[in-house]
Design a protein around this motif. Structure first.
Motif, PDB file in Angstrom:
ATOM      1  N   GLU A 116       0.851  -1.178   0.000  1.00 41.19           N
ATOM      2  CA  GLU A 116       0.000   0.000   0.000  1.00 41.19           C
ATOM      3  C   GLU A 116       0.890   1.232   0.000  1.00 41.19           C
ATOM      4  O   GLU A 116       2.021   1.191   0.467  1.00 41.19           O
ATOM      5  CB  GLU A 116      -0.935   0.001   1.216  1.00 41.19           C
ATOM      6  N   VAL A 117       0.356   2.310  -0.543  1.00 38.94           N
ATOM      7  CA  VAL A 117       1.087   3.572  -0.584  1.00 38.94           C
ATOM      8  C   VAL A 117       0.621   4.418   0.587  1.00 38.94           C
ATOM      9  O   VAL A 117      -0.577   4.610   0.791  1.00 38.94           O
ATOM     10  CB  VAL A 117       0.842   4.306  -1.914  1.00 38.94           C
ATOM     11  N   TRP A 172       7.239 -16.269  -4.562  1.00 32.34           N
ATOM     12  CA  TRP A 172       6.631 -15.287  -3.669  1.00 32.34           C
ATOM     13  C   TRP A 172       7.333 -13.945  -3.798  1.00 32.34           C
ATOM     14  O   TRP A 172       6.710 -12.905  -3.977  1.00 32.34           O
ATOM     15  CB  TRP A 172       6.686 -15.824  -2.244  1.00 32.34           C
ATOM     16  N   ARG A 173       8.659 -13.952  -3.735  1.00 33.04           N
ATOM     17  CA  ARG A 173       9.419 -12.710  -3.809  1.00 33.04           C
ATOM     18  C   ARG A 173       9.392 -12.101  -5.202  1.00 33.04           C
ATOM     19  O   ARG A 173       9.405 -10.881  -5.349  1.00 33.04           O
ATOM     20  CB  ARG A 173      10.868 -12.941  -3.336  1.00 33.04           C
ATOM     21  N   VAL A 174       9.350 -12.918  -6.232  1.00 29.33           N
ATOM     22  CA  VAL A 174       9.229 -12.390  -7.596  1.00 29.33           C
ATOM     23  C   VAL A 174       7.887 -11.667  -7.736  1.00 29.33           C
ATOM     24  O   VAL A 174       7.819 -10.554  -8.263  1.00 29.33           O
ATOM     25  CB  VAL A 174       9.376 -13.508  -8.655  1.00 29.33           C
ATOM     26  N   ALA A 175       6.816 -12.292  -7.232  1.00 30.34           N
ATOM     27  CA  ALA A 175       5.489 -11.654  -7.288  1.00 30.34           C
ATOM     28  C   ALA A 175       5.482 -10.355  -6.481  1.00 30.34           C
ATOM     29  O   ALA A 175       4.903  -9.351  -6.923  1.00 30.34           O
ATOM     30  CB  ALA A 175       4.424 -12.612  -6.765  1.00 30.34           C
ATOM     31  N   MET A 176       6.125 -10.360  -5.317  1.00 27.37           N
ATOM     32  CA  MET A 176       6.204  -9.142  -4.512  1.00 27.37           C
ATOM     33  C   MET A 176       6.960  -8.051  -5.262  1.00 27.37           C
ATOM     34  O   MET A 176       6.550  -6.890  -5.264  1.00 27.37           O
ATOM     35  CB  MET A 176       6.910  -9.421  -3.171  1.00 27.37           C
ATOM     36  N   TYR A 177       8.064  -8.430  -5.897  1.00 28.63           N
ATOM     37  CA  TYR A 177       8.877  -7.451  -6.628  1.00 28.63           C
ATOM     38  C   TYR A 177       8.085  -6.843  -7.784  1.00 28.63           C
ATOM     39  O   TYR A 177       8.117  -5.624  -7.997  1.00 28.63           O
ATOM     40  CB  TYR A 177      10.160  -8.107  -7.133  1.00 28.63           C
ATOM     41  N   MET A 234      -3.225   7.211  -6.655  1.00 25.15           N
ATOM     42  CA  MET A 234      -3.216   5.898  -6.015  1.00 25.15           C
ATOM     43  C   MET A 234      -4.498   5.614  -5.231  1.00 25.15           C
ATOM     44  O   MET A 234      -4.661   4.554  -4.692  1.00 25.15           O
ATOM     45  CB  MET A 234      -2.015   5.762  -5.080  1.00 25.15           C
ATOM     46  N   ASN A 235      -5.377   6.551  -5.103  1.00 29.29           N
ATOM     47  CA  ASN A 235      -6.578   6.324  -4.277  1.00 29.29           C
ATOM     48  C   ASN A 235      -7.707   5.799  -5.095  1.00 29.29           C
ATOM     49  O   ASN A 235      -8.177   6.038  -6.023  1.00 29.29           O
ATOM     50  CB  ASN A 235      -6.996   7.596  -3.537  1.00 29.29           C
ATOM     51  N   LYS A 268       5.383  -2.127  -9.916  1.00 27.04           N
ATOM     52  CA  LYS A 268       4.179  -1.547 -10.513  1.00 27.04           C
ATOM     53  C   LYS A 268       3.715  -0.343  -9.696  1.00 27.04           C
ATOM     54  O   LYS A 268       3.443   0.726 -10.254  1.00 27.04           O
ATOM     55  CB  LYS A 268       3.078  -2.601 -10.589  1.00 27.04           C
ATOM     56  N   LEU A 269       3.659  -0.498  -8.382  1.00 26.46           N
ATOM     57  CA  LEU A 269       3.270   0.618  -7.515  1.00 26.46           C
ATOM     58  C   LEU A 269       4.282   1.755  -7.593  1.00 26.46           C
ATOM     59  O   LEU A 269       3.913   2.926  -7.625  1.00 26.46           O
ATOM     60  CB  LEU A 269       3.145   0.156  -6.063  1.00 26.46           C
ATOM     61  N   GLN A 270       5.556   1.400  -7.631  1.00 28.54           N
ATOM     62  CA  GLN A 270       6.615   2.410  -7.704  1.00 28.54           C
ATOM     63  C   GLN A 270       6.507   3.204  -9.005  1.00 28.54           C
ATOM     64  O   GLN A 270       6.623   4.434  -8.988  1.00 28.54           O
ATOM     65  CB  GLN A 270       7.979   1.711  -7.610  1.00 28.54           C
ATOM     66  N   ASN A 271       6.252   2.520 -10.095  1.00 30.09           N
ATOM     67  CA  ASN A 271       6.085   3.198 -11.388  1.00 30.09           C
ATOM     68  C   ASN A 271       4.873   4.123 -11.370  1.00 30.09           C
ATOM     69  O   ASN A 271       4.917   5.217 -11.904  1.00 30.09           O
ATOM     70  CB  ASN A 271       5.983   2.196 -12.530  1.00 30.09           C
ATOM     71  N   GLU A 272       3.766   3.660 -10.764  1.00 27.40           N
ATOM     72  CA  GLU A 272       2.572   4.488 -10.663  1.00 27.40           C
ATOM     73  C   GLU A 272       2.829   5.721  -9.798  1.00 27.40           C
ATOM     74  O   GLU A 272       2.370   6.809 -10.110  1.00 27.40           O
ATOM     75  CB  GLU A 272       1.404   3.674 -10.082  1.00 27.40           C
ATOM     76  N   LEU A 273       3.591   5.524  -8.721  1.00 28.66           N
ATOM     77  CA  LEU A 273       3.926   6.640  -7.834  1.00 28.66           C
ATOM     78  C   LEU A 273       4.746   7.694  -8.570  1.00 28.66           C
ATOM     79  O   LEU A 273       4.490   8.887  -8.449  1.00 28.66           O
ATOM     80  CB  LEU A 273       4.741   6.120  -6.640  1.00 28.66           C
ATOM     81  N   HIS A 274       5.747   7.229  -9.307  1.00 27.58           N
ATOM     82  CA  HIS A 274       6.648   8.164  -9.991  1.00 27.58           C
ATOM     83  C   HIS A 274       6.027   8.790 -11.231  1.00 27.58           C
ATOM     84  O   HIS A 274       6.448   9.865 -11.653  1.00 27.58           O
ATOM     85  CB  HIS A 274       7.967   7.479 -10.344  1.00 27.58           C
TER      86      HIS A 274
END
Length: 160
Positions: free
Chosen positions: A82-83, A138-143, A159-160, A148-154
Motif C-alpha cells: 500500500e502507498v 513469492w518474492r518475484v510476485a512481490m517485486y 493511487m486512491n 508496478k506501484l513504484q512506477n505508478e507513484l513516480h
C-alpha cells in the motif's frame, strides 16, 4: 529421529522469527533490495548439495519444487503493498501468521511421515528445495507488485 526433532524445533523457531520480522518490516517502507535479498541469501544453502548425503533424485526435486510453488500461492495472496504518503509499505495481513503456521504444521507432519522413508540428509535437501521453491515465486510476485506501484507513484498516477 533426533535430527527430525531438532530440525522441527528449528523450523518452529524460524517461523516465529519470520512472523516477527514481517510485523517489523510492515512499519518501514519497502524497497526492492528488501524484497530481492532473502532468496539470494537463502540460495547459499544450495551448497549443501556438495555433500552426497543431501543429494536428491530428479523426481524428488520436481516434487519438492511443485509443492513449494503451490505453497507460495498462499504467501503471494497475502502479500500486498500500500502507498502511504509517497512511500510503499507492505500491508499487514492478519491471515499471514495463520498461513505461515499452517504451512509449518503441514511441513512438520510431512517431515514426520517422510522421515521413515527417506534418509535425514535427503529429506533435508528436499525441504530446502521446497522452501526455495516457495520463497522465489513469492518474492518475484512481490517485486513485480512493488515495481508496478513504484512506477505508478513516480508517474503521478492517483493511487486512491
Amino acid at each position: 529421529m533426533n535430527y527430525v526433532l531438532a530440525s522441527t524445533v528449528g523450523a518452529v523457531g524460524m517461523a516465529i522469527f519470520v512472523t516477527f520480522m514481517r510485523m517489523k518490516a510492515a512499519k518501514k517502507p519497502a524497497s526492492a533490495k528488501k524484497i530481492i535479498l532473502p532468496p539470494i541469501f537463502m540460495s547459499t544453502g544450495a551448497l549443501m548439495f556438495i555433500f552426497p548425503m543431501f543429494r536428491v533424485h530428479s523426481l524428488q526435486i520436481i516434487e519438492a519444487l511443485t509443492v513449494g510453488m503451490l505453497f507460495s500461492i498462499l504467501l503471494i495472496k497475502t502479500s500486498k503493498f500500500e502507498v502511504r504518503g509517497r512511500e510503499i509499505f507492505l500491508k499487514r495481513s492478519k491471515a499471514f501468521a495463520f498461513i505461515l503456521i499452517g504451512l509449518l504444521i503441514v511441513r512438520v507432519i510431512a517431515k514426520l511421515v517422510l522421515s521413515s522413508s527417506f534418509d535425514v540428509g535427503e529429506l533435508g535437501g528436499m525441504f530446502w528445495i521446497l522452501a526455495f521453491g516457495m520463497i522465489v515465486p513469492w518474492r518475484v510476485a512481490m517485486y513485480v507488485q512493488f515495481r508496478k506501484l513504484q512506477n505508478e507513484l513516480h508517474s503521478g498516477t492517483n493511487m486512491n
